[in-house]
Design a protein around this motif. Structure first.
Motif, PDB file in Angstrom:
ATOM      1  N   TRP A 110      55.395  28.995  49.279  1.00 55.13           N
ATOM      2  CA  TRP A 110      56.645  29.741  49.366  1.00 55.13           C
ATOM      3  C   TRP A 110      56.837  30.766  48.254  1.00 55.13           C
ATOM      4  CZ3 TRP A 110      58.679  28.975  53.928  1.00 55.13           C
ATOM      5  CH2 TRP A 110      58.521  27.735  54.565  1.00 55.13           C
ATOM      6  N   GLY A 111      56.014  30.713  47.205  1.00 51.33           N
ATOM      7  CA  GLY A 111      56.229  31.593  46.062  1.00 51.33           C
ATOM      8  C   GLY A 111      55.487  32.909  46.095  1.00 51.33           C
ATOM      9  N   GLN A 112      54.689  33.132  47.130  1.00 55.42           N
ATOM     10  CA  GLN A 112      53.959  34.392  47.309  1.00 55.42           C
ATOM     11  C   GLN A 112      53.047  34.705  46.116  1.00 55.42           C
ATOM     12  OE1 GLN A 112      57.154  37.197  48.120  1.00 55.42           O
ATOM     13  NE2 GLN A 112      57.053  36.794  50.324  1.00 55.42           N
ATOM     14  N   VAL A 113      52.270  33.710  45.693  1.00 56.05           N
ATOM     15  CA  VAL A 113      51.289  33.889  44.623  1.00 56.05           C
ATOM     16  C   VAL A 113      49.966  33.282  45.072  1.00 56.05           C
ATOM     17  CG1 VAL A 113      52.936  33.958  42.709  1.00 56.05           C
ATOM     18  CG2 VAL A 113      52.072  31.744  43.513  1.00 56.05           C
ATOM     19  N   SER A 114      48.913  33.569  44.305  1.00 56.69           N
ATOM     20  CA  SER A 114      47.592  33.044  44.637  1.00 56.69           C
ATOM     21  C   SER A 114      47.523  31.542  44.382  1.00 56.69           C
ATOM     22  CB  SER A 114      46.526  33.748  43.792  1.00 56.69           C
ATOM     23  OG  SER A 114      46.665  33.392  42.423  1.00 56.69           O
ATOM     24  N   ALA A 115      46.492  30.921  44.928  1.00 56.46           N
ATOM     25  CA  ALA A 115      46.317  29.479  44.755  1.00 56.46           C
ATOM     26  C   ALA A 115      46.129  29.119  43.290  1.00 56.46           C
ATOM     27  CB  ALA A 115      45.122  28.998  45.582  1.00 56.46           C
ATOM     28  N   ALA A 116      45.370  29.941  42.549  1.00 55.48           N
ATOM     29  CA  ALA A 116      45.127  29.655  41.130  1.00 55.48           C
ATOM     30  C   ALA A 116      46.420  29.752  40.326  1.00 55.48           C
ATOM     31  CB  ALA A 116      44.086  30.626  40.567  1.00 55.48           C
TER      32      ALA A 116
END
Length: 358
Positions: A110-116
């Motif tokens: 939900w945060g619109q960031v990469s997995a790392a």
């Protein structure tokens, strides 16, 4: 870039405001007044645009005072008690990994960031260590640092208030070996604690300013060597400096930079706290340790902040401290390997199979 004079004025103003906020919070009998008062006052003013700066080295000085004070609790009797609860300590430290992975998955989705980025933002390890490890894996450093600043502020704020209003102060048998200030032995305490800082810094061990004094003073206390206690005003000053340093992490641009990501991070922290509460509620049915102590020990807050909360509320300082030390070590050591497996798992999920491609 502010001039040296302006920088000094910003620092002095921040310390004056922090002192007034701490005194007001203490007068109102709020929990952890000398940390939470400055933290809220400085954070609110900084977010509103006030130009306030933390004292250079203030955070480290605060950590030193707290680490030194905590080390005085590790008496031989306390170590024996901790040995009897080693399984519970391991379970609580290990639960941080599980809950951190759940938080990371929520942040990624939900945060619109990469997995790392989500992985290191979700794990409740030391903020500086998680930022360094995120950089090696290509994570967004500003997002990881912001998530941990928000996490620590939320946990440090919510847990003491929840315990203050939901449970009475503890009356556990854990007491510091040195109960009063002995000015003849005080130089020995200071020298030993600073030697711990130098040793850990030389070995490049993270959190040297809190772990060094904690382990060296704790070792001397475990050996029953008579030491002095820290003056109350010095411990309060350490909390003030730490609260001020935490508050200056916030700015007008903090919440504007990525409101969605910060909102999801706050939600992930709330979910982690809920999972911790459910976990320790069950664990409290199996072992003879009050749930408030277990909650502080397993919570995703900072080690120094949660340990000093236990001290102020007369809860199990050694249990809380030992669990958080183990948690930080566990996450710092295991995070790179866990991240590789997590990223491999996420890549496998997003890689279409032959059946999907046909």
């Amino acid at each position: 870039m502010p001039t040296p004079i302006r920088r000094v004025l910003r620092i002095v103003a921040a310390l004056l405001i922090a002192g007034l906020a701490g005194a007001a919070a203490s007068h109102l009998h709020l929990p952890l007044p000398w940390m939470l008062g400055p933290l809220f006052a400085i954070a609110i003013l900084r977010t509103a645009g006030a130009r306030l700066d933390a004292l250079p080295g203030g955070r480290q000085a605060g950590q030193w005072a707290i680490g030194t004070a905590l080390g005085l609790y590790f008496t031989p009797a306390v170590l024996g008690e901790l040995g009897r609860h080693v399984v519970a300590i391991l379970l609580m430290a290990g639960s941080a990994v599980v809950f951190g992975l759940i938080a990371a998955r929520l942040i990624e989705r939900w945060g619109q960031v990469s997995a790392a980025t989500a992985f290191f933002a979700g794990l409740p390890g030391g903020a500086s260590e998680m930022v360094v490890l995120a950089e090696r894996q290509g994570g967004a450093l500003d997002r990881v640092a912001a998530a941990h600043a928000l996490r620590v502020m939320l946990v440090v704020s919510l847990i003491p208030f929840a315990l203050h209003h939901g449970a009475s102060n503890g009356h556990e048998s854990f007491r510091a070996l040195a109960g009063s200030v002995d000015w003849l032995r005080f130089p020995l305490l200071v020298a030993a604690s600073l030697a711990g800082v130098l040793l850990f810094a030389k070995l490049r061990i993270a959190n040297a300013w809190v772990l060094g004094p904690l382990l060296i003073v704790g070792g001397l206390t475990a050996a029953s060597l008579p030491l002095s206690s820290l003056p109350g005003w010095l411990v309060n000053s350490g909390q003030l400096l730490l609260g001020t340093a935490l508050g200056t992490r916030f700015s007008p641009a903090f919440f504007r930079a990525a409101p969605r990501f910060l909102g999801v991070s706050a939600l992930a922290t709330g979910l982690t706290l809920l999972l911790c509460a459910l976990f320790v509620a069950g664990l409290g049915q199996l072992i003879a340790i009050p749930v408030p102590s277990l909650l502080l020990a397993s919570s995703p807050g900072g080690m120094a902040e949660m340990s000093i909360t236990a001290r102020e509320m007369h809860l199990s300082v050694p249990l809380v401290t030992a669990t958080h030390v183990l948690r930080v070590v566990l996450l710092t050591v295991c995070a790179p390997l866990l991240c590789r497996h997590y990223l491999a798992w996420r890549e496998k999920q997003f890689t279409p199979t032959k059946g999907d491609q046909s």
